[in-house]
Design an enzyme around this catalytic site. Structure first.
Site, mmCIF file in Angstrom:
data_model
loop_
_atom_site.group_PDB
_atom_site.id
_atom_site.type_symbol
_atom_site.label_atom_id
_atom_site.label_comp_id
_atom_site.label_asym_id
_atom_site.label_seq_id
_atom_site.Cartn_x
_atom_site.Cartn_y
_atom_site.Cartn_z
ATOM 1 N N ASP A 481 0.944 -1.136 0.009
ATOM 2 C CA ASP A 481 0.025 -0.025 0.161
ATOM 3 C C ASP A 481 0.947 1.353 0.075
ATOM 4 O O ASP A 481 2.090 1.170 0.405
ATOM 5 C CB ASP A 481 -0.885 -0.154 1.280
ATOM 6 N N ASP A 551 -10.632 2.595 -2.679
ATOM 7 C CA ASP A 551 -11.281 2.304 -1.348
ATOM 8 C C ASP A 551 -12.568 2.499 -1.302
ATOM 9 O O ASP A 551 -13.184 2.319 -0.218
ATOM 10 C CB ASP A 551 -10.448 3.255 -0.410
#
Ligand code: GLA
Length: 731
Positions: A481, A551
């Site tokens: 990430d 997301d």
């Protein structure tokens, strides 16, 4: 061997052709490298499409020439530079020690090679063997600065693809500074062009934006140090009549994960120029004598059958020849990720029941997300400390992973390797590892800061910490990430006159680390992520076969995000999870099956607390998991076809067709219900016209062309956000 590239010695014209496309360029008066044609394949070229000569006022001419009809300000060229009277956007700006930024690049020679050379330090499309492609290397030289450019053009034998990149070599005795060095320039004389780009934001990635180019300059770029959610590093140029299924489209995908720029200009004479590559803002690269600089690659695709054909060409190329992971042809595990289930509020006793339930439901992998390391219980600390948060796992991480494995599930783990928290052992030991500008306090984002990934010792520190865990062999999957963009761009490791190199060195350092880790740990399934889809690019896909698309897990928002992402990237690279309602990003409540149909349209998983599901929902999960296992090869490796766009209408449709066209899966979505609805129907595509297909659920039989030409009525559902699927098999 097939001749994909030929050189007409007499007319000085290069012809790159396969059975789909032709690209023509030639050496013009003054040894200028001129562009002639890029488009649908022609059988041969007889040098008849000569660029007309015309005296254009205020467009200058070649030095020493009295011919006012020949100007570098209008001639379609392959690679333009500063200071030669070309007032359009330029491909190269190179500063010499005396401050001059002019260069006059002329043709010096060329080579035609079998295959495709690798690009040093950079991801790029590759070939299986030398018969698959040919590469043209053209040398341009500027006598004054003694800089040589190598323009690389690779044409694949069986794809409507040409890749391009440029290498600059300092053959002189002075230092030069590259202030701009594009990967590609493409000049086109066309009546009218539109441009399609993929702008967005966090939780809102890759919207499809289409507009007229118009006079002036349009720039689609990132200045954030990474590809970004805000503007993807892809654009397409389209003829105004081009649609999903017809018309000419040219795609340009930069294989790079840093600042990018795609500039498009309609010049005063109505001609078009595209310049694409590393963004030249905050970029300046010093080249000492004998040093060279390699630009990233642009993958150009031509389609004469609209956007779907362009996307399918990209999907095949990225899957077959950019993604390298050994997982690329393997069906990806259905996972459950604990992020939206628990956020930071977890320990082993809370996670075990989720694992148990996952096993019960047929899910294949458990992914432990953010919060397992250092003393991280919220997002204010511990980035850089990649060792266990002991309070959460009394038996150690391996103990928990063993438990997951014992349930028959794979175990995945989250990392954010490029970041540092002020509250971390790493920062306390190495405050200088972070990017910050002398004299200025660095700007936090999510209360975190960025490591100087251009420095070897910084990378090594993180890599060693990671390897310590990976070497224990209990990790099957890693989510890599990155949750903020770069600001405070300055490196203490570089000289003052090299600070313009920091951003690109960051990307090169990152690539070096990814190369080492993904090669050494090739049994691990690597997934890219950057606050969702902030680094969804084919540079990253070279190392990681899949990426977290956004997301935003809301099914309706995801329709647009996945539709836009599919413009370039294959379904096998896109991950999508079914999450709880009300959705955590939008607050929207959508039906369970709609959430499933959306998430099953990609690499599938769950992102909710499975123990909170009702019995009925658990039954649905079981059915979804079983169904997805059946359709998984079709979804992950079939041909994806967009049918109805969420950017244009209330009902959305897409489908998957197997390579042999004998199996197909259609998903339809209706966003808002209507009291007095207009009937709509969906026409399928990509089927065998005269084959008979049976709908597996209803038993109804259709010819392929019935489904493609007549279509299927959309059922009227008195509920918002409804969705259906239809699974067809050829009889
Ligand atoms: C990013 C990712 C999420 C999750 C969080 C954890 O936002 O995209 O999926 O991993 O970080 O902090």
């Amino acid at each position: 061997m097939q001749h994909l590239i030929t050189f007409d010695q007499e007319n000085k014209i290069f012809n790159l052709s396969n059975d789909k496309i032709t690209y023509l360029l030639g050496i013009e008066e003054g040894n200028v490298l001129a562009h002639i044609y890029f488009g649908k394949k022609v059988s041969g070229y007889h040098n008849q499409f000569k660029y007309p000569r015309l005296d254009r006022g205020f467009s200058g001419n070649l030095p020493g020439s009295l011919d006012r009809t020949y100007s570098l300000d209008s001639l379609p060229q392959e690679y333009s530079s500063q200071g030669v009277g070309d007032y359009r956007i330029l491909a190269a700006i190179i500063r010499q020690e005396n401050g001059a930024t002019a260069s006059r690049f002329v043709y010096q020679g060329h080579e035609i090679l079998a295959g495709k050379p690798k690009l040093a330090g950079l991801p790029a499309a590759y070939v299986k063997d030398d018969a698959e492609a040919q590469t043209l290397k053209i040398y341009l030289f500027d006598e004054v600065s003694q800089v040589k450019l190598e323009l690389l053009y690779t044409i694949y034998a069986n794809r409507a693809v040409i890749t391009r990149s440029v290498k600059a070599i300092n053959e002189g005795t002075q230092n030069v500074t590259l202030e701009k060095l594009a990967s590609l320039q493409l000049d086109m004389v066309k009546p009218d062009l539109e441009v399609l780009s993929l702008p967005g934001g966090h939780v809102n990635e890759r919207n499809v934006q289409r507009e007229k180019v118009g006079f002036g300059i349009k720039k689609f770029a990132s200045r954030r140090g990474t590809t970004s959610h805000q503007m993807n590093n892809f654009i397409a140029l389209l003829e105004p009549n081009a649609s999903e299924f017809s018309g000419e489209v040219y795609g340009f995908d930069l294989v790079y994960s840093g600042n990018h720029s795609m500039e498009v200009q309609k010049d005063p004479y109505g001609q078009y120029r595209l310049v694409a590559g590393i963004n030249d803002e905050n970029f300046a690269w010093m080249l000492e004598p004998t040093q060279s600089f390699q630009t990233p690659e642009v993958v150009m695709v031509y389609s004469d059958q609209g956007l779907n054909q362009m996307s399918q060409t990209y999907h095949a190329l990225i899957h077959d020849r950019i993604v390298r992971s050994k997982f690329k042809n393997q069906e990806r595990p259905i996972l459950v990720n604990n992020w939206e289930a628990t956020y930071f509020d977890f320990d082993e006793s809370k996670l075990r029941p989720i694992v148990d339930e996952a096993k019960n439901l047929g899910i294949e992998m458990f992914v432990l997300d953010d919060g397992w390391f250092g003393h991280r219980n919220d997002d204010n600390s511990s980035l850089g400390d990649w060792y266990l948060n002991k309070g959460k796992f009394p038996d150690g991480l391996k103990g928990f992973a063993d438990y997951v494995h014992a349930q028959g599930l794979k175990f995945g783990l989250w990392f954010e390797p490029e970041m540092i928290s002020l509250d971390s052992d790493l920062y306390r030991a190495h405050p200088d590892y972070m990017l910050k500008v002398p004299g200025y306090q660095p700007s936090p984002a999510r209360n975190q800061f960025v490591l100087d990934m251009g420095r070897k010792e910084v990378r090594q520190n993180i890599q060693q910490q990671m390897e310590k865990l990976l070497d224990q062999g209990f990790i099957d999957y890693i989510k890599w990430d990155m949750n903020r963009h770069l600001s405070d761009v300055y490196s203490v490791a570089l000289a003052p006159n090299q600070q313009g190199e920091v951003l690109h060195r960051y990307v090169l350092g990152l690539y070096e680390m990814l190369e080492e880790l993904t090669t050494k740990y090739d049994n691990i399934l690597w997934e890219g992520c950057s606050g969702g889809g902030g680094r969804f690019d084919s540079g990253f896909a070279y190392y990681m076969p899949q990426s977290w698309t956004s997301d935003n897990t809301d099914a309706i928002a995801r329709l647009k995000i996945q539709y836009g992402t599919s413009m370039v990237y294959p379904i096998s690279t896109m991950t999508s999870h079914l999450s709880a309602v009300p959705n955590h990003q939008t607050g929207r409540i959508t039906p369970f099956n709609t959430r499933g149909n959306m998430a099953m349209s990609a690499v599938f998983g769950y992102e909710l607390n499975l123990t909170h599901l009702t019995d009925e929902e658990k039954q649905q999960v079981k059915q979804q998991v079983a169904f997805y296992k059946e359709i998984r090869p079709l979804v992950q490796f079939g041909t994806f076809i967009r049918l109805k766009s969420p950017f244009e209408q209330n009902d959305v449709a897409w489908m998957f067709v197997s390579k042999d066209q004998k199996e197909a899966l259609l998903f339809t979505f209706n966003i808002l219900a209507d009291a007095q609805p207009e009937f709509t129907y969906t026409k399928l595509a990509g089927l065998l016209a005269d084959a008979k297909y049976q709908d597996v659920e209803s038993g109804a039989v259709y010819y392929g062309d019935e489904l493609m030409n007549i279509g299927l009525y959309q059922p009227v559902v008195r509920q918002d956000f409804s969705s259906q699927y239809y699974h067809f098999k050829a009889l």
